[in-house]
Scaffold this motif. Structure first.
Motif, short mmCIF file in Angstrom:
data_model
loop_
_atom_site.label_atom_id
_atom_site.label_comp_id
_atom_site.label_asym_id
_atom_site.label_seq_id
_atom_site.Cartn_x
_atom_site.Cartn_y
_atom_site.Cartn_z
N GLY A 115 12.94 49.25 -18.32
CA GLY A 115 12.85 47.86 -17.78
C GLY A 115 14.39 47.54 -17.69
N CYS A 116 14.73 46.64 -16.69
CA CYS A 116 16.02 46.03 -16.48
C CYS A 116 15.89 44.64 -16.06
CB CYS A 116 16.72 47.00 -15.57
SG CYS A 116 16.11 46.80 -13.45
N PRO A 117 17.19 43.74 -16.24
CA PRO A 117 17.17 42.40 -15.67
C PRO A 117 17.18 42.47 -14.18
CG PRO A 117 18.79 43.13 -17.59
CD PRO A 117 18.06 44.32 -17.15
N ILE A 125 17.82 49.49 -11.03
CA ILE A 125 16.78 48.93 -10.37
C ILE A 125 15.76 50.08 -9.84
CG2 ILE A 125 16.00 47.66 -8.46
CD1 ILE A 125 18.19 45.73 -9.28
N SER A 126 16.35 51.13 -9.21
CA SER A 126 15.47 52.09 -8.64
C SER A 126 14.86 52.91 -9.78
CB SER A 126 16.59 52.96 -7.79
OG SER A 126 16.98 52.47 -6.58
N ALA A 127 15.27 53.07 -10.93
CA ALA A 127 14.89 54.14 -12.00
C ALA A 127 13.89 53.23 -12.71
CB ALA A 127 15.97 54.49 -12.81
N ALA A 128 13.89 51.86 -12.66
CA ALA A 128 13.00 50.79 -13.59
C ALA A 128 11.43 50.94 -13.30
CB ALA A 128 13.56 49.48 -13.48
N ASP A 129 10.81 50.94 -14.57
CA ASP A 129 9.19 50.69 -14.20
C ASP A 129 8.94 49.23 -13.95
OD1 ASP A 129 8.35 53.48 -14.88
OD2 ASP A 129 9.43 53.05 -16.86
N TYR A 130 9.99 48.46 -14.52
CA TYR A 130 9.66 46.84 -14.36
C TYR A 130 11.18 46.28 -14.28
CZ TYR A 130 8.91 42.01 -15.26
OH TYR A 130 8.90 40.77 -15.20
N VAL A 131 11.43 45.37 -13.32
CA VAL A 131 12.51 44.81 -12.95
C VAL A 131 12.05 43.23 -13.31
CG1 VAL A 131 14.10 44.19 -11.36
CG2 VAL A 131 13.29 46.37 -11.28
N SER A 132 12.69 42.73 -14.27
CA SER A 132 12.51 41.34 -14.52
C SER A 132 13.12 40.40 -13.39
CB SER A 132 13.28 40.96 -15.74
OG SER A 132 13.04 39.71 -16.11
N THR A 133 12.30 39.30 -13.44
CA THR A 133 12.66 38.46 -12.29
C THR A 133 14.03 37.58 -13.08
OG1 THR A 133 11.13 36.73 -13.13
CG2 THR A 133 10.59 38.38 -11.34
N VAL A 134 14.29 37.81 -14.18
CA VAL A 134 15.56 36.98 -14.94
C VAL A 134 16.59 37.77 -15.12
CG1 VAL A 134 15.95 36.08 -17.16
CG2 VAL A 134 13.48 36.03 -16.20
N LYS A 135 17.66 37.19 -15.05
CA LYS A 135 19.11 37.90 -15.16
C LYS A 135 19.47 38.08 -16.53
CE LYS A 135 21.21 35.67 -11.02
NZ LYS A 135 22.60 34.95 -10.66
N GLY A 136 20.31 39.08 -16.91
CA GLY A 136 20.73 39.59 -18.12
C GLY A 136 21.27 38.45 -18.71
N GLY A 139 17.24 35.62 -21.03
CA GLY A 139 15.68 35.84 -21.37
C GLY A 139 15.23 37.08 -20.85
N ALA A 140 16.09 37.99 -20.02
CA ALA A 140 15.28 39.06 -19.28
C ALA A 140 14.87 40.13 -20.51
CB ALA A 140 16.46 39.79 -18.85
N VAL A 141 15.36 40.35 -21.57
CA VAL A 141 14.73 41.06 -22.46
C VAL A 141 13.41 40.80 -22.88
CG1 VAL A 141 14.87 42.09 -24.96
CG2 VAL A 141 16.80 42.34 -23.30
N ARG A 142 13.20 39.28 -23.39
CA ARG A 142 12.15 38.59 -23.51
C ARG A 142 11.02 38.85 -22.59
NH1 ARG A 142 10.34 33.49 -25.68
NH2 ARG A 142 8.30 33.13 -24.76
N ASP A 143 11.32 38.74 -21.39
CA ASP A 143 10.56 38.88 -20.05
C ASP A 143 9.93 40.29 -19.87
OD1 ASP A 143 9.14 38.20 -17.40
OD2 ASP A 143 10.66 39.51 -16.80
N ILE A 144 10.86 41.36 -20.36
CA ILE A 144 10.39 42.71 -19.95
C ILE A 144 9.39 43.04 -21.27
CG2 ILE A 144 11.22 44.93 -20.04
CD1 ILE A 144 13.92 43.93 -18.74
N ILE A 145 9.81 42.68 -22.62
CA ILE A 145 9.13 43.33 -23.60
C ILE A 145 7.78 42.40 -23.69
CG2 ILE A 145 8.91 43.19 -26.29
CD1 ILE A 145 11.86 44.08 -26.11
N GLU A 146 7.65 41.04 -23.31
CA GLU A 146 6.57 40.45 -23.03
C GLU A 146 5.50 40.84 -22.05
OE1 GLU A 146 5.27 35.85 -21.63
OE2 GLU A 146 7.24 36.09 -22.57
N ARG A 147 6.12 41.16 -21.03
CA ARG A 147 5.38 41.99 -19.96
C ARG A 147 4.75 43.11 -20.53
NH1 ARG A 147 3.97 41.57 -14.19
NH2 ARG A 147 3.99 43.52 -13.53
N TYR A 148 5.41 44.08 -20.95
CA TYR A 148 5.14 45.21 -21.67
C TYR A 148 3.96 44.99 -22.32
CZ TYR A 148 4.69 49.78 -24.07
OH TYR A 148 4.04 50.98 -24.62
N LEU A 149 4.01 44.04 -23.29
CA LEU A 149 2.97 43.64 -24.46
C LEU A 149 1.78 43.14 -23.75
CD1 LEU A 149 5.05 42.87 -27.41
CD2 LEU A 149 4.05 44.79 -27.09
#
Length: 168
Positions: A115-117, A125-136, A139-149
């Motif tokens: 995941g990435c901001p 971004i090209s390598a990511a499974d999920y690109v957050s809509t939030v900047k680093g 709250g990008a880490v919250r968005d990525i982990i929340e999405r995963y869960l």
């Protein structure tokens, strides 16, 4: 996922480096990211900070968040992660990685989830499974982990377990 690895600068922060008049390095962390660390822990996912810089503020904040492993001043993140996984029995499918820049790329490729901001470099971004809509740092880490869960149907129960319990 058994372990999620998180970069600091540009991921948990906006990437700024601030020095005070005494030469101390200061960091600004987004409080929204805390919920993701608490939820990951409650879900049985361990957390690791893996950063190329060293800062007392990082150590302090990550200890507040209950991060299991804090590794700073790591210049070869992929080499470090390979060794750590070999010593601790982690496989690619056990690992998630959240990072934003070129120094994260090789380590990211060792992980089953990336995941990435939103403001990460193009290669990440090209390598990511999920690109957050939030900047680093916002709250990008919250968005990525929340999405995963959420995708795994766990987020709502974890929120109730962590934040909605009462003694009554």
């Amino acid at each position: 996922m058994k372990l999620i690895i998180v970069d600091v600068d540009g991921t948990l922060t906006d990437g700024s480096i601030i020095y005070d008049d005494n030469g101390n390095e200061l960091k600004k962390f987004c409080v929204k990211d805390a919920a993701a660390f608490f939820a990951a822990g409650a879900a049985g996912i361990q957390t690791m900070i893996l950063t190329g810089r060293e800062c007392k503020a990082t150590k302090r904040r990550m200890e507040e968040l209950g991060v299991h492993y804090i590794f700073q001043n790591v210049k070869d993140k992929a080499g470090f992660l390979k060794k750590f996984c070999n010593e601790n029995g982690y496989k690619k499918e056990d690992l998630g990685y959240i990072g934003d820049d070129l120094n994260d790329l090789a380590a990211m490729k060792l992980c089953g989830f990336i995941g990435c901001p939103s403001d990460s470099c193009m290669e990440v971004i090209s390598a990511a499974d999920y690109v957050s809509t939030v900047k680093g740092g916002y709250g990008a880490v919250r968005d990525i982990i929340e999405r995963y869960l959420r995708i795994r149907g766990k987020w709502e129960n974890l929120v109730n377990e962590i934040y909605c319990t009462s003694d009554e």
